[in-house]
Design a protein around this motif. Sequence first.
Motif, PDB file in Angstrom:
ATOM      1  N   ARG A   1     -38.521  -5.011 -71.083  1.00 33.39           N
ATOM      2  CA  ARG A   1     -37.133  -5.269 -70.684  1.00 33.39           C
ATOM      3  C   ARG A   1     -36.356  -3.967 -70.522  1.00 33.39           C
ATOM      4  O   ARG A   1     -35.600  -3.798 -69.560  1.00 33.39           O
ATOM      5  CB  ARG A   1     -36.445  -6.166 -71.726  1.00 33.39           C
ATOM      6  CG  ARG A   1     -36.969  -7.599 -71.757  1.00 33.39           C
ATOM      7  CD  ARG A   1     -36.189  -8.465 -72.745  1.00 33.39           C
ATOM      8  NE  ARG A   1     -36.770  -9.803 -72.811  1.00 33.39           N
ATOM      9  CZ  ARG A   1     -37.601 -10.211 -73.771  1.00 33.39           C
ATOM     10  NH1 ARG A   1     -37.914  -9.391 -74.772  1.00 33.39           N
ATOM     11  NH2 ARG A   1     -38.120 -11.421 -73.740  1.00 33.39           N
TER      12      ARG A   1
ATOM     13  N   ASP B   1     -41.767 -14.800 -77.473  1.00 32.66           N
ATOM     14  CA  ASP B   1     -41.083 -13.689 -76.824  1.00 32.66           C
ATOM     15  C   ASP B   1     -41.936 -13.208 -75.657  1.00 32.66           C
ATOM     16  O   ASP B   1     -42.975 -12.557 -75.855  1.00 32.66           O
ATOM     17  CB  ASP B   1     -40.851 -12.556 -77.819  1.00 32.66           C
ATOM     18  CG  ASP B   1     -40.020 -11.427 -77.225  1.00 32.66           C
ATOM     19  OD1 ASP B   1     -39.418 -11.635 -76.149  1.00 32.66           O
ATOM     20  OD2 ASP B   1     -39.965 -10.344 -77.848  1.00 32.66           O
TER      21      ASP B   1
ATOM     22  N   ARG C   1     -32.086  -7.985 -68.702  1.00 32.96           N
ATOM     23  CA  ARG C   1     -31.172  -8.415 -69.754  1.00 32.96           C
ATOM     24  C   ARG C   1     -31.908  -8.473 -71.089  1.00 32.96           C
ATOM     25  O   ARG C   1     -33.095  -8.821 -71.142  1.00 32.96           O
ATOM     26  CB  ARG C   1     -30.611  -9.808 -69.424  1.00 32.96           C
ATOM     27  CG  ARG C   1     -29.826  -9.903 -68.134  1.00 32.96           C
ATOM     28  CD  ARG C   1     -29.311 -11.325 -67.920  1.00 32.96           C
ATOM     29  NE  ARG C   1     -30.416 -12.279 -67.794  1.00 32.96           N
ATOM     30  CZ  ARG C   1     -30.948 -12.673 -66.649  1.00 32.96           C
ATOM     31  NH1 ARG C   1     -30.495 -12.187 -65.507  1.00 32.96           N
ATOM     32  NH2 ARG C   1     -31.927 -13.555 -66.629  1.00 32.96           N
ATOM     33  N   PRO C   2     -31.228  -8.161 -72.196  1.00 38.84           N
ATOM     34  CA  PRO C   2     -31.856  -8.338 -73.512  1.00 38.84           C
ATOM     35  C   PRO C   2     -32.220  -9.789 -73.730  1.00 38.84           C
ATOM     36  O   PRO C   2     -31.638 -10.706 -73.142  1.00 38.84           O
ATOM     37  CB  PRO C   2     -30.768  -7.888 -74.505  1.00 38.84           C
ATOM     38  CG  PRO C   2     -29.837  -7.044 -73.696  1.00 38.84           C
ATOM     39  CD  PRO C   2     -29.869  -7.601 -72.307  1.00 38.84           C
ATOM     40  N   ARG C   3     -33.194 -10.023 -74.582  1.00 39.18           N
ATOM     41  CA  ARG C   3     -33.606 -11.395 -74.893  1.00 39.18           C
ATOM     42  C   ARG C   3     -32.436 -12.151 -75.488  1.00 39.18           C
ATOM     43  O   ARG C   3     -31.766 -11.662 -76.415  1.00 39.18           O
ATOM     44  CB  ARG C   3     -34.772 -11.384 -75.883  1.00 39.18           C
ATOM     45  CG  ARG C   3     -35.363 -12.771 -76.120  1.00 39.18           C
ATOM     46  CD  ARG C   3     -36.389 -12.744 -77.225  1.00 39.18           C
ATOM     47  NE  ARG C   3     -37.055 -14.033 -77.356  1.00 39.18           N
ATOM     48  CZ  ARG C   3     -37.746 -14.426 -78.403  1.00 39.18           C
ATOM     49  NH1 ARG C   3     -37.873 -13.605 -79.441  1.00 39.18           N
ATOM     50  NH2 ARG C   3     -38.327 -15.602 -78.442  1.00 39.18           N
ATOM     51  N   SER C   4     -32.210 -13.354 -74.971  1.00 41.52           N
ATOM     52  CA  SER C   4     -31.093 -14.163 -75.497  1.00 41.52           C
ATOM     53  C   SER C   4     -31.546 -15.013 -76.657  1.00 41.52           C
ATOM     54  O   SER C   4     -32.727 -15.229 -76.865  1.00 41.52           O
ATOM     55  CB  SER C   4     -30.550 -15.053 -74.376  1.00 41.52           C
ATOM     56  OG  SER C   4     -31.556 -15.874 -73.838  1.00 41.52           O
TER      57      SER C   4
ATOM     58  N   ASP D   1     -35.865 -13.696 -65.876  1.00 40.19           N
ATOM     59  CA  ASP D   1     -35.757 -12.238 -65.984  1.00 40.19           C
ATOM     60  C   ASP D   1     -36.084 -11.577 -64.652  1.00 40.19           C
ATOM     61  O   ASP D   1     -35.419 -10.628 -64.230  1.00 40.19           O
ATOM     62  CB  ASP D   1     -36.727 -11.722 -67.051  1.00 40.19           C
ATOM     63  CG  ASP D   1     -36.490 -12.357 -68.406  1.00 40.19           C
ATOM     64  OD1 ASP D   1     -35.445 -12.075 -68.999  1.00 40.19           O
ATOM     65  OD2 ASP D   1     -37.357 -13.141 -68.852  1.00 40.19           O
TER      66      ASP D   1
ATOM     67  N   ARG E   1     -39.854 -21.531 -73.541  1.00 34.83           N
ATOM     68  CA  ARG E   1     -38.742 -21.076 -74.373  1.00 34.83           C
ATOM     69  C   ARG E   1     -38.628 -21.883 -75.656  1.00 34.83           C
ATOM     70  O   ARG E   1     -38.252 -21.341 -76.709  1.00 34.83           O
ATOM     71  CB  ARG E   1     -37.449 -21.125 -73.562  1.00 34.83           C
ATOM     72  CG  ARG E   1     -37.401 -20.030 -72.479  1.00 34.83           C
ATOM     73  CD  ARG E   1     -36.185 -20.141 -71.591  1.00 34.83           C
ATOM     74  NE  ARG E   1     -36.087 -18.967 -70.695  1.00 34.83           N
ATOM     75  CZ  ARG E   1     -35.334 -18.917 -69.619  1.00 34.83           C
ATOM     76  NH1 ARG E   1     -34.568 -19.966 -69.285  1.00 34.83           N
ATOM     77  NH2 ARG E   1     -35.300 -17.832 -68.859  1.00 34.83           N
TER      78      ARG E   1
ATOM     79  N   ASP F   1     -39.879  -6.449 -75.364  1.00 34.87           N
ATOM     80  CA  ASP F   1     -38.620  -5.691 -75.427  1.00 34.87           C
ATOM     81  C   ASP F   1     -38.743  -4.342 -74.731  1.00 34.87           C
ATOM     82  O   ASP F   1     -37.800  -3.872 -74.072  1.00 34.87           O
ATOM     83  CB  ASP F   1     -38.178  -5.506 -76.874  1.00 34.87           C
ATOM     84  CG  ASP F   1     -37.430  -6.710 -77.412  1.00 34.87           C
ATOM     85  OD1 ASP F   1     -36.964  -7.540 -76.597  1.00 34.87           O
ATOM     86  OD2 ASP F   1     -37.313  -6.825 -78.651  1.00 34.87           O
TER      87      ASP F   1
END
Length: 297
Positions: free
Chosen positions: A288, A80, A294-297, A125, A75, A285
Amino acid sequence: MSPNENVVITCALTGAGDTVGRSPHVPVTPEQIATSAVEAAEAGAAVVHIHVRDPETGAPSRDPKLYAETVARIRDTGTDVVINLTAGMGGDLVIDPQRPLEHLPGTDLVSGLERLPHVEELLPDICTLDCGSLNFGDGSNLYVSTPDMLREGAKRVQELGVRPELEIFDTGQLWFAKQLLAEGLLDNPTLFQLCMGIPWGAPADPGVLQAMVNMLPEGAQWASFALGRTQMPWVAQSILLGGNVRVGLEDNLYLSRGVKATNAQLVERAVLLTETLGAKVATPDEARERFGLRPRS
């Protein structure tokens, strides 16, 4: 059934097998695993599947600190990629065939909930849920994941809001995973990984894969993989049957006969096969959205 036109590629980076001494490219330390994850993502993997290992010995580990360091390193790069952590460690039972109540070295058997502390801490995720017990290879090594363990584990993962990837090693396990869905312990869309060619589970046979795909619940997202030299043919098998794919050093060490691969090279080969079949490689994306993450934070 139509071929998949937008393929999610997962890279299984290191696994828990005895492969460290067989290839210099198998990552061991959190730094090596994270670096390999970033390289795989840059090569086209939307998802990285992560085990950790003891940095000193290379042996498989369940240490939450090693998972935390590995995930933090990934991270911190800003890469991504969808994080998929194994939750299958802690299911190994090695018995003495003459005294089956005696556990032999190599046994690491804990409850379903005790396989989840790193998932509870890191909230990835995706985490895996191995959907049944299995004679794991020759000898007397069993992988133990009972219906009660699975119900307990699935409920906890659901409470955490993490998407379980349902690891299916044989048809009975797929049957039980559908039972978990019927009992409300799984949320849609369900996410399946059909694991082929692991002795003594489902063989890497196209007819068996087709039968398992036919058993999937409506609306399921799925991928499949097979071991060793069948890894790349299975990329094509999966795409043609409408599924996603998994490659990586957990399942195969070679790019070609006698040529040791890196994770990035295996992903590059999977990208080439995907595009040769006329499909597009999905972005993180897109993965996801399709997997209900969940959307990328």
